[in-house]
Write an enzyme that holds these catalytic residues in place. Structure first.
Site, PDB file in Angstrom:
ATOM      1  N   CYS A 149       0.825  -1.210   0.149  1.00 48.97           N
ATOM      2  CA  CYS A 149       0.120   0.011  -0.055  1.00 48.97           C
ATOM      3  C   CYS A 149       0.604   1.510   0.005  1.00 48.97           C
ATOM      4  CB  CYS A 149      -0.297  -0.180   1.015  1.00 48.97           C
ATOM      5  SG  CYS A 149      -0.180  -0.204   2.469  1.00 48.97           S
ATOM      6  N   HIS A 241      -2.498   6.673   4.195  1.00 48.70           N
ATOM      7  CA  HIS A 241      -1.339   6.895   3.835  1.00 48.70           C
ATOM      8  C   HIS A 241      -0.834   7.463   3.531  1.00 48.70           C
ATOM      9  CE1 HIS A 241      -1.117   2.446   5.730  1.00 48.70           C
ATOM     10  NE2 HIS A 241      -1.098   2.350   4.585  1.00 48.70           N
TER      11      HIS A 241
HETATM   12  N1  LIG Z   1       2.306  -2.992   4.936  1.00 48.31           N
HETATM   13  C1  LIG Z   1       1.117  -1.658   5.201  1.00 48.31           C
HETATM   14  C2  LIG Z   1      -0.417  -2.525   4.447  1.00 48.31           C
HETATM   15  C3  LIG Z   1      -1.496  -1.126   4.266  1.00 48.31           C
HETATM   16  O1  LIG Z   1      -2.640  -0.871   4.137  1.00 48.31           O
HETATM   17  C4  LIG Z   1       0.688  -1.157   6.688  1.00 48.31           C
HETATM   18  O2  LIG Z   1       1.674  -2.109   7.664  1.00 48.31           O
HETATM   19  O3  LIG Z   1       0.712   0.045   6.184  1.00 48.31           O
END
Ligand SMILES: N[C@@H](CC=O)C(=O)O
Length: 343
Positions: A149, A241
């Site tokens: 992500c 994010h």
């Molecule tokens: N590895 C990522 C997964 C995405 O949402 C995270 O830990 O945020």
């Protein structure tokens, strides 16, 4: 309609798949799998549904199947995988060997030389690796991955900047708690806090970005030679994010050139593809997770804060991590696989 299934359908990402597929215009979800403990239960009972829309009625009464090749009907044209990577590593190859095409969000095999790692707007041509994979592994099926992500949030912006000669990238992430799954971080760990470590995430961003931006020769993907360095942090947002990106380029574009490159990023005529791919803000305090994660129904990248620095350019980008960063990404790959005739 194309008949599809979701592997690992009861977890956080699995539920996102179910939510997004319930109203899909060309995919019909007819199989949901989970761990053996839930097999035989209805999806409604097995899933501890945690999304802010109801469990889709069309899926709620489906019986949950175990995640094995024998449990998947032969006429299932495409499987989406929300499996944990250790389970994916075991089950996905067996499914591909049994002839199924798997579009997977799980991190196993993303780095394998014969596994396409795809963001359709960036490197759709890498699907050509499926022929290489089938020759090497003797599969009738195929395994295609979407990236992590945090990688997928940044890479469409980097792809737009390759015209300026991409040399070096530094990124710091502010990643939402949903990225860790329902039981990933406890409230005592994350409230009033930031955790400056997400296991394995930094190396994933560094390697996956270079593979996605690489060139497919017909036999292999030659990774892009840009140097990518990442620092990943968990913050107390729910979804979305946000990333602070610093890019050194051979040319020296002005902020307006960067904004124009983002605005010109390619869009695709696929059901889940957003238009525009990158929404660019001029207000310096945008994008923000709560305000901007649902741009393009959660499939667009939001960008802003574009500035020049002594070494190049700086900007912020944002994407919904369980939609564009996970389930939506796999579904978009599935739509591309269908359009290109692989399913
Ligand atoms: N590895 C990522 C997964 C995405 O949402 C995270 O830990 O945020």
């Amino acid at each position: 309609m194309t008949t599809v299934g979701v592997l690992g359908a009861t977890g956080a990402v699995g539920q996102r798949f179910v939510q997004l597929l319930a109203g899909h215009e060309t995919f019909e979800l007819s199989v949901v799998t989970a761990s053996p403990d839930s097999a035989g239960e209805t999806y409604r009972d097995a899933a501890n549904w945690g999304l802010d829309t109801p469990v889709p009625e069309s899926i709620a009464e489906l019986p949950v199947q175990p995640t094995t090749p024998a449990a998947i009907p032969d006429d299932t044209a495409l499987l989406f995988s929300a499996l944990p990577s250790d389970v994916g590593a075991e089950v996905e190859p067996a499914l591909c060997e049994a002839g199924f095409v798997v579009s997977s969000n799980a991190s196993n095999e993303r780095r394998a030389g014969d596994v396409p790692l795809v963001v359709p707007e960036v490197n759709a041509d890498h699907l050509g690796l499926i022929d290489v994979q089938r020759d090497a592994r003797g599969w009738d099926g195929a395994l295609v991955k979407n990236p992590n992500c945090s990688t997928i949030t940044m890479v469409p912006t980097l792809a737009a900047l390759t015209e300026f000669g991409l040399d070096r990238v530094h990124v710091a992430t502010l990643q939402a708690v949903s990225g860790a799954g329902y039981s990933g971080v406890t409230s005592m760990e994350i409230l009033d806090n930031v955790v400056p470590h997400i296991g394995g995430e930094e190396r994933k961003m560094e390697t996956e970005s270079r593979k996605l931006l690489g060139e497919f020769t017909g036999a292999e993907v030659q990774h892009h030679d840009a140097v990518v360095s990442a620092s990943c942090n968990r913050v107390p947002t729910l979804d979305g994010h946000l990333e602070n990106v610093f890019v050194e380029t051979s040319d020296h574009p002005a902020p307006a050139d960067v904004a124009a490159a983002f605005e010109d990023a390619p869009t695709l005529d696929l059901p889940s593809a957003p238009d525009p791919l990158i929404e660019t803000f001029t207000a310096p305090e945008r994008p923000q997770p709560r305000l901007d994660r649902m741009r393009g129904d959660g499939m667009a990248i939001a960008a802003g804060g574009i500035q020049t620095t002594d070494t190049g350019i700086q900007y912020n980008c944002l994407a919904h991590n369980t939609i564009r960063g996970a389930a939506g990404a796999s579904i978009l790959n599935g739509e591309l696989l269908a359009r290109e005739g692989w399913v």
